[in-house]
Scaffold this active site. Structure first.
Site, PDB file in Angstrom:
ATOM      1  N   LEU A 125      45.892  75.484  30.801  1.00 29.38           N
ATOM      2  CA  LEU A 125      44.627  76.197  30.618  1.00 29.38           C
ATOM      3  C   LEU A 125      43.842  76.239  31.931  1.00 29.38           C
ATOM      4  CD1 LEU A 125      43.695  74.789  27.092  1.00 29.38           C
ATOM      5  CD2 LEU A 125      44.562  77.078  27.634  1.00 29.38           C
ATOM      6  N   HIS A 134      52.257  62.044  28.623  1.00 24.29           N
ATOM      7  CA  HIS A 134      53.305  62.627  29.463  1.00 24.29           C
ATOM      8  C   HIS A 134      54.510  61.681  29.491  1.00 24.29           C
ATOM      9  CE1 HIS A 134      54.948  65.025  32.707  1.00 24.29           C
ATOM     10  NE2 HIS A 134      55.252  63.896  33.322  1.00 24.29           N
ATOM     11  N   ASP A 140      48.962  66.731  35.030  1.00 26.33           N
ATOM     12  CA  ASP A 140      49.434  65.354  34.886  1.00 26.33           C
ATOM     13  C   ASP A 140      48.767  64.393  35.867  1.00 26.33           C
ATOM     14  OD1 ASP A 140      51.073  66.244  32.822  1.00 26.33           O
ATOM     15  OD2 ASP A 140      52.691  66.757  34.216  1.00 26.33           O
TER      16      ASP A 140
HETATM   17  C1  GRF Z   1      56.036  64.240  24.109  1.00 25.19           C
HETATM   18  O1  GRF Z   1      57.155  63.642  24.711  1.00 25.19           O
HETATM   19  C2  GRF Z   1      54.853  64.232  25.060  1.00 25.19           C
HETATM   20  O2  GRF Z   1      54.900  63.175  25.981  1.00 25.19           O
HETATM   21  C3  GRF Z   1      54.995  65.543  25.777  1.00 25.19           C
HETATM   22  O3  GRF Z   1      55.453  66.439  24.802  1.00 25.19           O
HETATM   23  C4  GRF Z   1      56.233  65.724  23.836  1.00 25.19           C
HETATM   24  C5  GRF Z   1      55.724  66.169  22.473  1.00 25.19           C
HETATM   25  O4  GRF Z   1      56.649  65.933  21.461  1.00 25.19           O
HETATM   26  N1  GRF Z   1      53.741  65.933  26.397  1.00 25.19           N
HETATM   27  P1  GRF Z   1      56.475  66.487  19.980  1.00 25.19           P
HETATM   28  O5  GRF Z   1      56.357  67.999  20.046  1.00 25.19           O
HETATM   29  O6  GRF Z   1      55.209  65.885  19.408  1.00 25.19           O
HETATM   30  O7  GRF Z   1      57.684  66.022  19.229  1.00 25.19           O
END
Ligand code: GRF
Length: 187
Positions: A88, A104, A140
């Site tokens: 965004l 992350h 990040d």
């Molecule tokens: C997770 O591994 C998170 O760290 C990343 O996206 C993934 C989301 O997984 N940002 P889900 O769609 O909730 O299974």
């Protein structure tokens, strides 16, 4: 009481874990139809899908203002990104400064970006993990709130390693959010 929104784009397994942990989710917002949306709807949570355009015609600023508008109309005060894949525009981070969490799948600041698990595998690290941090307009980056390590095992591929990281994330993220939502006792 803070009002929590969870933006999703994919499988929604973290959202599912938050629901199981009974987090008071006021709104799920998505940038596409996805499993996360189905999970939210079947849990009876208010859900808004703002489909985004992929490609050069995507107007990031306009789209971001639509997202901000939805969040404001729902009086959202805390946002916990859970696999939301649209970057965004800065205006989003200005409106909700210090009120946006992201998770992350690496030990930041190592392996920023969309391919964190693949990059960690290719770098040959023996330990990676997950990071919960305040999201800012810089991808990040932002204050780190919690981290947990996950060992890379012999024979791991992106899917097996990411799934073991997600097992940790599904426990850690709801725990951290619950903690942040708990008011301090009066002095
Ligand atoms: C997770 O591994 C998170 O760290 C990343 O996206 C993934 C989301 O997984 N940002 P889900 O769609 O909730 O299974």
């Amino acid at each position: 009481m803070p009002k929590l929104a969870v933006p999703v784009s994919g499988k929604g397994s973290l959202l599912d874990a938050m629901i199981s942990q009974k987090l008071p989710i006021a709104l799920v917002i998505a940038d596409r139809e996805c499993r996360g949306v189905e999970i939210a709807i079947s849990a009876g949570i208010d859900t808004v899908v703002l489909p985004r355009v992929f490609g050069e015609t995507f107007d990031r600023d306009k789209y971001t203002l639509e997202v901000v508008d939805v969040l404001q109309r729902h009086k959202i005060t805390l946002i916990a990104m859970a696999g939301y894949l649209t970057v965004l525009a800065p205006v989003f981070f200005e409106h909700f400064a210090n009120r946006i969490l992201n998770i992350h799948p690496s030990l930041l600041p190592a392996f920023k970006g969309e391919h964190a698990v693949k990059d960690a595998l290719e770098a040959g690290v023996k330990i990676t993990g997950t990071t919960i941090h305040i999201a800012t307009e810089h991808l990040d980056a932002g204050l780190i709130i919690a981290q947990e390590a996950v060992r890379v095992l012999k024979g791991d591929d992106v899917d097996t390693l990411h799934e073991r990281i997600k097992v940790v994330e599904r426990r850690l993220y709801p725990e951290v959010i619950k903690h942040l939502l708990t008011p301090l006792p009066p002095e």
